[in-house]
Design an enzyme around this catalytic site. Structure first.
Site, short mmCIF file in Angstrom:
data_model
loop_
_atom_site.label_atom_id
_atom_site.label_comp_id
_atom_site.label_asym_id
_atom_site.label_seq_id
_atom_site.Cartn_x
_atom_site.Cartn_y
_atom_site.Cartn_z
CB SER A 1 24.47 13.15 29.50
OG SER A 1 23.31 13.32 30.24
CD GLN B 1 30.71 18.96 29.14
OE1 GLN B 1 29.70 18.27 29.18
NE2 GLN B 1 31.55 18.95 28.12
CB CYS C 1 25.46 19.25 23.67
SG CYS C 1 24.12 18.06 23.75
C1 LIG Z 1 25.42 8.68 25.74
C2 LIG Z 1 26.28 9.88 25.45
C3 LIG Z 1 26.22 10.97 26.29
C4 LIG Z 1 27.03 12.09 26.04
N1 LIG Z 1 27.01 13.14 26.92
C5 LIG Z 1 27.89 14.17 26.76
C6 LIG Z 1 28.01 15.19 27.74
O1 LIG Z 1 27.35 15.18 28.79
N2 LIG Z 1 28.90 16.19 27.50
C7 LIG Z 1 29.67 16.23 26.36
O2 LIG Z 1 30.46 17.15 26.19
N3 LIG Z 1 29.57 15.27 25.43
C8 LIG Z 1 28.72 14.24 25.61
N4 LIG Z 1 28.69 13.23 24.69
C9 LIG Z 1 29.62 13.26 23.54
C10 LIG Z 1 30.91 12.50 23.86
O3 LIG Z 1 31.61 13.12 24.92
C11 LIG Z 1 31.82 12.44 22.63
O4 LIG Z 1 32.13 13.75 22.24
C12 LIG Z 1 31.18 11.73 21.44
O5 LIG Z 1 30.50 10.55 21.84
C13 LIG Z 1 32.21 11.38 20.38
O6 LIG Z 1 33.20 10.52 20.90
P1 LIG Z 1 33.23 8.94 20.53
O7 LIG Z 1 33.23 8.83 19.05
O8 LIG Z 1 34.48 8.43 21.20
O9 LIG Z 1 31.99 8.34 21.10
C14 LIG Z 1 27.88 12.11 24.90
C15 LIG Z 1 27.92 11.00 24.05
C16 LIG Z 1 27.14 9.89 24.32
C17 LIG Z 1 27.24 8.71 23.40
#
Ligand SMILES: Cc1cc2nc3c(=O)[nH]c(=O)nc-3n(C[C@H](O)[C@H](O)[C@H](O)COP(=O)(O)O)c2cc1C
Length: 325
Positions: A19, A73, A104
């Site tokens: 997001s 999504q 989330c």
């Molecule tokens: C700034 C930000 C916004 C996110 N927005 C969403 C979102 O809109 N929908 C979602 O399912 N996960 C969202 N996430 C979670 C990520 O999709 C992911 O599951 C999480 O960051 C873990 O992955 P990583 O360790 O590779 O960062 C968001 C994460 C971050 C950092």
């Protein structure tokens, strides 16, 4: 060919929904550098239920044809909201699928009974999945979950919604309490893969996969069908080609400073093209800070980049970076 979760080539390497971050320009850059699958930022189902012509939601859903396969999504708490939202977005944008956010941990989302807190309401979660599947005329429907919400594990949640029409699971291998940092749990991913295998449902793993080597090792350990990358892709779309190279047992390509500069510039041009110069450049500032994070003597450069107001200004600043190549 129509997208389907069973037919997409495995292992999948996907850009995560983020997001406020993973907009169309970022998705296009990820795609160019090797991402197989793109997700929209999460979109509130309620926002479309209460206002059908919701331009703010439409902005989040909009994408370029070259992004396909592209999945929208949704998040929310009421099956009827999802039904209306999926119908509107499906008719208007014709995405390749819909994903439902059951992961989330943000307080505002959880307090409204949405995101990961739906682990507590499996019957409602099931009704939400059914509503999306039906309202989208049977489009591929997937879910994104967490390792656990409080004392309810991903394994238990999946058991509780078994039989609902979801065709893929993405597992953020951290718990609700861990938010977006901390040690991901590969073991639960392995167990979930075992559970999903007889159901013919693929599993994408996510969380802490911040190098190509780690992504490959996690795939091997868990037996999952794909990886999803969020934070490690910020200012670093190169991670996708690095993972692809590792999976193909090829040497991991290095990123020269010149390539980094050219890639950031290309990203900025897409921003301007898609969002207009004023808003596009404003949105680009944070990405620029990420692109050049960790470079020696970066603070002066970063201070300039986060204040730019035009593409021309950006080009001028980038020209002043001495190439090290
Ligand atoms: C700034 C930000 C916004 C996110 N927005 C969403 C979102 O809109 N929908 C979602 O399912 N996960 C969202 N996430 C979670 C990520 O999709 C992911 O599951 C999480 O960051 C873990 O992955 P990583 O360790 O590779 O960062 C968001 C994460 C971050 C950092």
């Amino acid at each position: 060919m129509n997208f389907s979760w069973n037919q997409i080539k495995k292992p999948i390497v996907a850009l995560a929904p983020m997001s406020g971050v993973s907009d169309s320009p970022m998705r296009l850059m990820a795609k160019k550098l090797g991402s197989d699958l793109e997700f929209s930022e999460f979109i509130s189902a309620a926002s479309l239920f209460y206002k059908e012509e919701n331009e703010k939601s439409f902005k989040l859903a909009r994408f370029e044809e070259t992004e396909r396969p592209y999945i929208i999504q949704l998040f929310g708490n009421v099956p009827e909201h999802f039904e209306v939202a999926a119908k509107i977005l499906n008719e208007r944008f014709n995405p390749d699928g819909f994903d439902i956010n059951f992961g989330c941990p943000a307080r505002s989302v959880v307090n409204s009974g949405a995101g990961s807190s739906l682990f507590r309401e499996p019957e409602k979660a099931r009704a939400i999945i059914e509503a999306v599947k039906k309202a989208s005329n049977g489009k591929p429907t997937s879910i994104k979950i967490r390792a656990a919400f409080k004392n309810i594990s991903a394994l238990e949640f999946i058991e509780n919604i078994k039989g609902a029409p979801f065709e893929n699971v993405t597992l953020h291998m951290r718990t609700y309490e861990q938010l977006h940092t901390g040690e991901p749990n590969w073991e639960i991913a392995k167990q979930l893969k075992e559970k999903l295998k007889p159901l013919g449902i693929p599993l994408i793993i996510n969380g802490g996969l911040n190098t190509a080597e780690k992504a490959k090792a996690a795939l091997e350990y868990t037996g999952a069908d794909g990886v999803m990358i969020a934070q490690a892709s910020l200012g670093n779309p190169f991670i996708f080609r690095e993972i692809k190279a590792a999976l193909n047992n090829e040497p991991i390509p290095t990123v020269t400073l010149e390539e980094r500069i050219q890639t950031a510039l290309e990203h900025a041009k897409l921003m301007v093209q898609i969002k207009g110069e004023d808003y596009g450049i404003l949105e680009m500032r944070k990405h620029l800070a990420w692109y050049f994070k960790g470079m020696p003597n970066v603070s002066e450069l970063r201070a300039k980049l986060v204040k730019i107001s035009s593409l021309k200004e950006l080009e001028e600043i980038l020209r002043t970076i001495p190439f090290q190549t």
